[in-house]
Design a protein around this motif. Structure first.
Motif, PDB file in Angstrom:
ATOM      1  N   SER A   1      94.032  26.983  13.624  1.00 17.32           N
ATOM      2  CA  SER A   1      94.881  25.887  13.128  1.00 17.32           C
ATOM      3  C   SER A   1      95.819  25.354  14.196  1.00 17.32           C
TER       4      SER A   1
ATOM      5  N   GLY B   1      94.714  22.109  15.197  1.00 14.14           N
ATOM      6  CA  GLY B   1      94.707  21.033  14.215  1.00 14.14           C
ATOM      7  C   GLY B   1      94.006  21.400  12.926  1.00 14.14           C
TER       8      GLY B   1
ATOM      9  N   GLU C   1      91.827  19.691  11.250  1.00 14.64           N
ATOM     10  CA  GLU C   1      90.396  19.374  11.248  1.00 14.64           C
ATOM     11  C   GLU C   1      89.574  20.528  11.821  1.00 14.64           C
ATOM     12  N   GLN C   2      90.083  21.126  12.907  1.00 16.06           N
ATOM     13  CA  GLN C   2      89.381  22.256  13.510  1.00 16.06           C
ATOM     14  C   GLN C   2      89.365  23.456  12.555  1.00 16.06           C
TER      15      GLN C   2
ATOM     16  N   GLY D   1     101.922  23.038  11.531  1.00 23.24           N
ATOM     17  CA  GLY D   1     101.767  21.855  12.372  1.00 23.24           C
ATOM     18  C   GLY D   1     102.689  21.825  13.562  1.00 23.24           C
TER      19      GLY D   1
ATOM     20  N   ILE E   1     102.783  18.696   9.056  1.00 21.86           N
ATOM     21  CA  ILE E   1     101.465  18.379   8.506  1.00 21.86           C
ATOM     22  C   ILE E   1     101.630  17.486   7.285  1.00 21.86           C
TER      23      ILE E   1
END
Length: 205
Positions: free
Chosen positions: A28, A31, A33-34, A188, A193
């Motif tokens: 994380s 990001g 998305e990953q 984040g 986030i």
């Protein structure tokens, strides 16, 4: 002895899953998305009906056997790593019960994809983060603390010049460092986030 055996075997099963789960959370830092991309890959294994059933069975076996062992060991725990094993085990039993229940409710009652955003909604929203930061953080620390405690009792040889006691401390300190990194990724970092509206139900909206 039978309870200990059940606890040991269920613990090994869960540890394999937790290893991949923490790796997923570590990702994380690159990001959301990953994180979701790798979770999708990992789910092909642990969302298999047979493996998922085995994991759920192992979780409940771990909780029940762990609570029984807690009551039998808490009064005789007289050194640091034995005490650590007892109290981290108790917290892990609490966390596993709460976390697995929350995921099941999310999947089958709220009809949500229990992905990255399901897990971090509370972590990124005030005042819920006041609960969820220590809730998740202590879970990671407790896991490594429990492993470290078991290692100190099972390991009999030095490794790289480190005694079993110091090896266990390295495991514990690694867990502390990884906890900070994972919490950084799940929140984040300094940018935060944005939680999709689909998950507003998780924060009472």
């Amino acid at each position: 002895m039978k309870v200990r055996r059940i606890h040991y075997l269920s613990g090994l099963t869960i540890t394999v899953f937790i290893g991949f789960h923490l790796l997923n959370h570590f990702i994380s830092i690159f990001g959301a998305e990953q994180h979701i991309e790798w979770m999708t890959i990992f789910r092909k294994v642990y969302r298999n009906p047979l493996i998922e059933t085995l994991l759920l069975f192992a979780v409940f076996a771990q909780i029940i056997s762990g609570v029984k062992l807690y009551f039998s060991k808490r009064k005789i725990a007289n050194i640091f790593f034995v005490k650590l094993q007892v109290w981290t085990g108790l917290y892990l039993a609490f966390f596993l019960l709460m976390h697995v229940s929350a995921v099941m409710v999310g999947r089958f009652i709220l009809d949500l994809d229990t992905n990255f955003y399901f897990g971090v909604a509370g972590l990124n929203t005030f005042p819920f983060l006041l609960f969820f930061v220590p809730y998740y953080g202590l879970a990671i620390i407790a896991f490594f603390g429990h492993v470290a405690a078991i290692h100190s009792q099972k390991m009999k040889k030095s490794f790289w010049g480190l005694s079993p006691d110091r090896q266990s401390k390295v495991i514990l300190y690694t867990g502390l460092a990884l906890t900070l990194v994972i919490l950084y990724g799940l929140t984040g970092g300094f940018t935060g986030i944005e939680i999709p509206a689909t998950y507003d139900v998780m924060i009472g909206k």
